[in-house]
Design a protein around this motif. Sequence first.
Motif, PDB file in Angstrom:
ATOM      1  N   MET A   1       8.009  58.039  -1.210  1.00  0.00           N
ATOM      2  CA  MET A   1       9.399  58.508  -1.292  1.00  0.00           C
ATOM      3  C   MET A   1       9.632  59.199  -2.632  1.00  0.00           C
ATOM      4  N   GLN A   2      10.264  60.348  -2.584  1.00  0.00           N
ATOM      5  CA  GLN A   2      10.567  61.090  -3.801  1.00  0.00           C
ATOM      6  C   GLN A   2      11.940  60.685  -4.338  1.00  0.00           C
ATOM      7  N   PHE A   3      12.056  60.758  -5.649  1.00  0.00           N
ATOM      8  CA  PHE A   3      13.290  60.361  -6.307  1.00  0.00           C
ATOM      9  C   PHE A   3      13.773  61.468  -7.239  1.00  0.00           C
ATOM     10  N   HIS A   4      15.036  61.434  -7.544  1.00  0.00           N
ATOM     11  CA  HIS A   4      15.597  62.321  -8.561  1.00  0.00           C
ATOM     12  C   HIS A   4      16.710  61.566  -9.294  1.00  0.00           C
ATOM     13  N   TYR A   5      17.059  62.108 -10.454  1.00  0.00           N
ATOM     14  CA  TYR A   5      18.103  61.460 -11.240  1.00  0.00           C
ATOM     15  C   TYR A   5      19.453  62.089 -10.909  1.00  0.00           C
ATOM     16  N   VAL A   6      20.409  61.223 -10.600  1.00  0.00           N
ATOM     17  CA  VAL A   6      21.730  61.647 -10.167  1.00  0.00           C
ATOM     18  C   VAL A   6      22.769  61.098 -11.147  1.00  0.00           C
ATOM     19  N   LYS A   7      23.703  61.962 -11.532  1.00  0.00           N
ATOM     20  CA  LYS A   7      24.800  61.483 -12.368  1.00  0.00           C
ATOM     21  C   LYS A   7      25.794  60.741 -11.480  1.00  0.00           C
ATOM     22  N   VAL A   8      25.924  59.443 -11.713  1.00  0.00           N
ATOM     23  CA  VAL A   8      26.807  58.626 -10.877  1.00  0.00           C
ATOM     24  C   VAL A   8      28.067  58.172 -11.617  1.00  0.00           C
ATOM     25  N   TRP A   9      28.005  58.093 -12.945  1.00  0.00           N
ATOM     26  CA  TRP A   9      29.175  57.647 -13.710  1.00  0.00           C
ATOM     27  C   TRP A   9      29.571  58.700 -14.721  1.00  0.00           C
ATOM     28  N   ASP A  10      30.824  59.139 -14.634  1.00  0.00           N
ATOM     29  CA  ASP A  10      31.318  60.119 -15.607  1.00  0.00           C
ATOM     30  C   ASP A  10      31.606  59.437 -16.934  1.00  0.00           C
ATOM     31  N   GLY A  11      31.892  60.256 -17.939  1.00  0.00           N
ATOM     32  CA  GLY A  11      32.148  59.718 -19.272  1.00  0.00           C
ATOM     33  C   GLY A  11      33.370  58.836 -19.353  1.00  0.00           C
ATOM     34  N   TRP A  12      34.368  59.094 -18.508  1.00  0.00           N
ATOM     35  CA  TRP A  12      35.584  58.286 -18.541  1.00  0.00           C
ATOM     36  C   TRP A  12      35.311  56.854 -18.093  1.00  0.00           C
ATOM     37  N   VAL A  13      34.525  56.699 -17.030  1.00  0.00           N
ATOM     38  CA  VAL A  13      34.199  55.359 -16.546  1.00  0.00           C
ATOM     39  C   VAL A  13      33.401  54.595 -17.595  1.00  0.00           C
ATOM     40  N   ARG A  14      32.416  55.266 -18.165  1.00  0.00           N
ATOM     41  CA  ARG A  14      31.569  54.603 -19.162  1.00  0.00           C
ATOM     42  C   ARG A  14      32.363  54.259 -20.417  1.00  0.00           C
ATOM     43  N   MET A  15      33.202  55.178 -20.878  1.00  0.00           N
ATOM     44  CA  MET A  15      34.040  54.906 -22.043  1.00  0.00           C
ATOM     45  C   MET A  15      34.944  53.708 -21.782  1.00  0.00           C
ATOM     46  N   ASN A  16      35.562  53.696 -20.614  1.00  0.00           N
ATOM     47  CA  ASN A  16      36.470  52.611 -20.264  1.00  0.00           C
ATOM     48  C   ASN A  16      35.750  51.262 -20.281  1.00  0.00           C
ATOM     49  N   HIS A  17      34.572  51.233 -19.674  1.00  0.00           N
ATOM     50  CA  HIS A  17      33.781  50.004 -19.574  1.00  0.00           C
ATOM     51  C   HIS A  17      33.482  49.416 -20.944  1.00  0.00           C
ATOM     52  N   TRP A  18      32.940  50.240 -21.838  1.00  0.00           N
ATOM     53  CA  TRP A  18      32.483  49.723 -23.125  1.00  0.00           C
ATOM     54  C   TRP A  18      33.632  49.508 -24.106  1.00  0.00           C
ATOM     55  N   LEU A  19      34.666  50.352 -24.049  1.00  0.00           N
ATOM     56  CA  LEU A  19      35.800  50.155 -24.945  1.00  0.00           C
ATOM     57  C   LEU A  19      36.542  48.868 -24.630  1.00  0.00           C
ATOM     58  N   ILE A  20      36.708  48.568 -23.347  1.00  0.00           N
ATOM     59  CA  ILE A  20      37.380  47.325 -22.981  1.00  0.00           C
ATOM     60  C   ILE A  20      36.580  46.123 -23.478  1.00  0.00           C
ATOM     61  N   LEU A  21      35.253  46.193 -23.362  1.00  0.00           N
ATOM     62  CA  LEU A  21      34.419  45.103 -23.866  1.00  0.00           C
ATOM     63  C   LEU A  21      34.623  44.907 -25.364  1.00  0.00           C
TER      64      LEU A  21
END
Length: 221
Positions: free
Chosen positions: A1-21
């Motif tokens: 099976m072949q794989f590729h890298y997909v952007k699944v989380w935008d910067g807003w989601v990631r910022m929100n996650h880590w800033l809340i922590l």
Amino acid sequence: MQFHYVKVWDGWVRMNHWLILVLMLVSFGTAKSQKMDWHMLSGYTILTLLIFRLLWGVFGSDSARFATFLAWPGAAWRQLAKLGRREPDTEVSHNPAGGWMVVLLLALLLTQATSGLFTYDQVFTRGPLARWVSEEWVDFASTLHVKNFYWLLAAIVAHVVAVGVYFVAKSHDLLGPMIHGEKKLPADIPPPRMASPAFGLALLALSAAIVWGITRMRIGL
């Protein structure tokens, strides 16, 4: 099976996650050291991020939308039943079990942030909405604000354990994508649509305006 890298989380989601922590740690530290002005500022910032996340969960990137990752509870149980089965990760968002964990965490965080708006320590610190409700409600909110923290802490520990279990049992890396945004997926899975960063900034500004309005109620403006 072949794989590729997909952007699944935008910067807003990631910022929100880590800033809340980070802000949760700040809130805990400032409460313990009785630096209540900073504690309240941290709480207001968390509430701003939570309001933004709710809006982003409706209007934001496809992978961030609740409609994308929320499924019937039965789907979550079926997902957990396959925990010991090694198979490729095919999710461009949260899997069904992870989606319900997100809902639980958001609910507990909202409870923590909103209950703080009604608290009063009987000395100096009064939440901006405390004077608008009865003394009984203030007492209830103040007790809830303390107890809910431990429920929230337990949910966070469960979340961290689950991420580790998925990595060990299924070789699914759930932490990395929340840092850099990309996930290794089968090649036939297309990337989710990402919402405009400018639109995210507008929603964040709206969220901040809502919380600013709440804080002004404390001084009657």
